[in-house]
Design a protein around this motif. Structure first.
Motif, PDB file in Angstrom:
ATOM      1  N   PRO B 140      31.873  32.452  44.236  1.00  0.00           N
ATOM      2  CA  PRO B 140      31.034  32.805  43.786  1.00  0.00           C
ATOM      3  C   PRO B 140      30.519  34.491  44.110  1.00  0.00           C
ATOM      4  CG  PRO B 140      29.692  31.007  44.884  1.00  0.00           C
ATOM      5  CD  PRO B 140      30.628  31.232  45.532  1.00  0.00           C
ATOM      6  N   ILE B 141      30.505  34.728  42.349  1.00  0.00           N
ATOM      7  CA  ILE B 141      30.820  36.086  42.127  1.00  0.00           C
ATOM      8  C   ILE B 141      30.053  36.684  40.823  1.00  0.00           C
ATOM      9  CG2 ILE B 141      33.754  35.975  42.472  1.00  0.00           C
ATOM     10  CD1 ILE B 141      34.324  36.757  39.129  1.00  0.00           C
ATOM     11  N   VAL B 142      29.470  38.059  40.794  1.00  0.00           N
ATOM     12  CA  VAL B 142      28.441  38.236  40.049  1.00  0.00           C
ATOM     13  C   VAL B 142      29.170  39.821  39.114  1.00  0.00           C
ATOM     14  CG1 VAL B 142      26.540  38.262  41.459  1.00  0.00           C
ATOM     15  CG2 VAL B 142      27.351  39.909  41.509  1.00  0.00           C
ATOM     16  N   GLU B 143      30.606  39.831  39.931  1.00  0.00           N
ATOM     17  CA  GLU B 143      30.951  40.904  38.425  1.00  0.00           C
ATOM     18  C   GLU B 143      32.049  40.257  38.964  1.00  0.00           C
ATOM     19  OE1 GLU B 143      28.971  44.661  39.539  1.00  0.00           O
ATOM     20  OE2 GLU B 143      30.068  46.110  38.072  1.00  0.00           O
ATOM     21  N   TRP B 144      32.882  41.733  37.704  1.00  0.00           N
ATOM     22  CA  TRP B 144      34.511  41.426  37.901  1.00  0.00           C
ATOM     23  C   TRP B 144      35.020  42.664  36.697  1.00  0.00           C
ATOM     24  CZ3 TRP B 144      33.027  37.097  35.027  1.00  0.00           C
ATOM     25  CH2 TRP B 144      33.200  37.486  34.083  1.00  0.00           C
ATOM     26  N   THR B 145      36.099  42.955  36.852  1.00  0.00           N
ATOM     27  CA  THR B 145      36.800  44.401  36.739  1.00  0.00           C
ATOM     28  C   THR B 145      38.222  43.793  36.299  1.00  0.00           C
ATOM     29  OG1 THR B 145      36.937  46.509  35.895  1.00  0.00           O
ATOM     30  CG2 THR B 145      36.629  45.750  38.632  1.00  0.00           C
ATOM     31  N   VAL B 146      39.044  44.413  35.033  1.00  0.00           N
ATOM     32  CA  VAL B 146      40.220  44.714  35.357  1.00  0.00           C
ATOM     33  C   VAL B 146      40.826  45.576  35.200  1.00  0.00           C
ATOM     34  CG1 VAL B 146      41.918  43.532  33.733  1.00  0.00           C
ATOM     35  CG2 VAL B 146      40.665  42.131  34.440  1.00  0.00           C
ATOM     36  N   ARG B 147      41.571  46.361  36.151  1.00  0.00           N
ATOM     37  CA  ARG B 147      41.671  47.604  35.429  1.00  0.00           C
ATOM     38  C   ARG B 147      43.839  47.229  35.974  1.00  0.00           C
ATOM     39  NH1 ARG B 147      36.988  50.067  37.154  1.00  0.00           N
ATOM     40  NH2 ARG B 147      38.086  52.118  37.359  1.00  0.00           N
ATOM     41  N   THR B 160      42.315  52.330  36.425  1.00  0.00           N
ATOM     42  CA  THR B 160      41.032  52.668  34.476  1.00  0.00           C
ATOM     43  C   THR B 160      40.572  51.293  34.580  1.00  0.00           C
ATOM     44  OG1 THR B 160      41.773  54.779  34.229  1.00  0.00           O
ATOM     45  CG2 THR B 160      41.162  53.951  32.735  1.00  0.00           C
ATOM     46  N   GLU B 161      39.561  51.555  34.322  1.00  0.00           N
ATOM     47  CA  GLU B 161      39.142  49.493  33.534  1.00  0.00           C
ATOM     48  C   GLU B 161      40.052  49.466  32.284  1.00  0.00           C
ATOM     49  OE1 GLU B 161      35.583  47.459  34.596  1.00  0.00           O
ATOM     50  OE2 GLU B 161      35.009  47.795  32.398  1.00  0.00           O
ATOM     51  N   MET B 171      37.599  42.182  29.802  1.00  0.00           N
ATOM     52  CA  MET B 171      37.625  43.301  30.933  1.00  0.00           C
ATOM     53  C   MET B 171      37.046  43.687  31.823  1.00  0.00           C
ATOM     54  SD  MET B 171      41.080  43.722  29.793  1.00  0.00           S
ATOM     55  CE  MET B 171      41.306  41.511  30.133  1.00  0.00           C
ATOM     56  N   HIS B 172      35.373  43.177  32.032  1.00  0.00           N
ATOM     57  CA  HIS B 172      34.302  43.352  32.695  1.00  0.00           C
ATOM     58  C   HIS B 172      33.790  42.367  32.380  1.00  0.00           C
ATOM     59  CE1 HIS B 172      30.612  45.552  34.026  1.00  0.00           C
ATOM     60  NE2 HIS B 172      31.584  45.664  35.171  1.00  0.00           N
ATOM     61  N   GLY B 173      33.148  42.241  33.050  1.00  0.00           N
ATOM     62  CA  GLY B 173      32.092  40.635  33.550  1.00  0.00           C
ATOM     63  C   GLY B 173      30.748  41.169  34.525  1.00  0.00           C
ATOM     64  N   THR B 174      30.047  40.773  34.096  1.00  0.00           N
ATOM     65  CA  THR B 174      28.100  40.333  34.644  1.00  0.00           C
ATOM     66  C   THR B 174      27.879  39.474  34.883  1.00  0.00           C
ATOM     67  OG1 THR B 174      27.123  41.834  33.324  1.00  0.00           O
ATOM     68  CG2 THR B 174      28.211  43.176  35.483  1.00  0.00           C
ATOM     69  N   THR B 175      28.898  38.580  34.716  1.00  0.00           N
ATOM     70  CA  THR B 175      28.539  36.894  34.283  1.00  0.00           C
ATOM     71  C   THR B 175      28.560  36.189  35.715  1.00  0.00           C
ATOM     72  OG1 THR B 175      28.370  36.753  32.491  1.00  0.00           O
ATOM     73  CG2 THR B 175      28.008  34.648  33.442  1.00  0.00           C
ATOM     74  N   ALA B 176      27.253  35.513  36.461  1.00  0.00           N
ATOM     75  CA  ALA B 176      27.256  34.965  37.422  1.00  0.00           C
ATOM     76  C   ALA B 176      28.363  33.641  37.693  1.00  0.00           C
ATOM     77  CB  ALA B 176      26.381  34.836  37.948  1.00  0.00           C
TER      78      ALA B 176
END
Lengths: 123, 217
Positions: B140-147, B160-161, B171-176
């Motif tokens: 399970p994750i709580v955040e992601w970033t595509v860079r 750079t994101e 490209m970025h998320g904070t959804t569990a």
């Protein structure tokens, strides 16, 4: 002969019931020979004096300058938690005790006669 | 003159003892917060070690140390729920009851799996300006970033994101997000150029973070 002046040293000021912490050591000597000594414990703020409180230690005739020692255990402090007054009383050969402090006003070194000589006040 | 001294009898153990730890940690090095009224010493044991990688300390071989409101400690190595115990003592040997707190040690970094992209080359020309891919994480994750990153070995703070002003998505998320759940992403050519100007091959990397704070690598 003046009342004995005692010099003493203690190993601590606080004890508990825990082994290793349940007593302190007291070492004392007198500037003159004394014929009787007693140490008593009374709860702070309560009445104290020779014959009052728990007897912790006593000694008989001892020359001036000779060091005696004893321990004060938690079992000697029989009135529960808190501060105790540990009093050391010594009697000189002429019968004078060193506990005349109660008759000397605070901030003075002694009482004086009309001709300005100090005198020992006994009760 | 009478001779006397004052002597205090204290049979009361330190009171109000407590220990608190962060809920989770990604490092074996943590700080415990302690409290006890009247304490002069404390002793800590449990899933802690004298040094990183060391054996767990038992109460029997724990040492009394000076009481402090905070104490740096080292957890034992294996990922698990760790419990730390403490006992307080005053200056005349009265010992408190035992207090304890737990913390989750999670040093495992999540692993990202990417499906795609659907195209290997894009431009800014409509019809050729979008590539799509999805990713999932091993836990399970709580955040992601595509860079866009300078190297395949780059970490989550590098590069750079990719922005979303040109229409890129996720490209970025904070959804569990649950383990193995796919997150659909699209990269727009204009956004890719904004993140890394100039034509040429770009290294696009997805980083995810678990609830302990571990970022994928």
């Amino acid at each position: 002969m003046p009342a004995p002046q005692l010099s003493f040293a203690v190993s601590g000021t606080k004890i508990s019931e825990i082994s290793g912490y349940d007593h302190i050591d007291v070492a004392f000597s007198s500037d003159v020979e004394y014929v009787a000594f007693e140490c008593r414990a009374t709860k702070a703020g309560e009445s104290y004096g020779r014959g009052v409180g728990r007897l912790i230690a006593s000694f008989s005739t001892t020359p001036a300058g000779v060091e005696r020692s004893f321990e004060v255990y938690d079992d000697d402090l029989v009135h529960g938690e808190g501060e105790y007054r540990i009093s050391l009383y010594a009697q000189s050969a002429d019968g004078g005790w060193n506990d005349n402090h109660r008759f000397i006003p605070q901030a003075s070194t002694g009482l004086t006669t009309a001709d300005n000589k100090t005198f020992l006040c006994m009760r | 003159m009478a001779s006397f001294f004052n002597l205090t009898l204290d049979t009361t153990a330190p009171t109000g003892g407590s220990i608190s730890l962060p809920q989770r940690t990604s490092s074996v090095n943590i700080t415990a917060t302690l409290n006890a009224t009247g304490a002069s010493y404390m002793k800590l044991w449990g899933d802690i070690a004298a040094q990183a990688g060391g054996a767990a300390i038992t109460e029997q071989n724990a040492s009394w140390v000076a009481y402090a409101a905070s104490k740096a400690i080292v957890l034992t190595a294996t990922d698990a729920t760790k419990t730390v115990h403490v006992r307080f003592k005053d200056d005349v040997g009265n010992e408190s009851a035992e207090f304890s707190a737990s913390i989750i040690l999670d040093t495992t970094v999540p692993v990202v799996t990417i499906v795609g992209p659907d195209v290997a080359k894009i431009s800014k020309v409509s019809g050729f300006n979008v590539c799509a891919f999805s990713f999932s994480a091993s836990e399970p994750i709580v955040e992601w970033t595509v860079r866009v990153v300078p190297a395949t070995s780059s970490l989550h703070s590098a590069g750079t994101e990719i922005p979303t002003t040109g229409g890129s998505t996720n490209m970025h998320g904070t959804t569990a997000t649950a383990a193995d759940a796919a997150v659909e992403c699209t990269i727009n050519g204009a956004d890719l150029e904004a993140a890394s100007s100039g034509d040429g091959a770009k290294i696009v990397k997805v980083f995810v973070k678990d609830s302990t704070g571990n970022w994928s690598i």
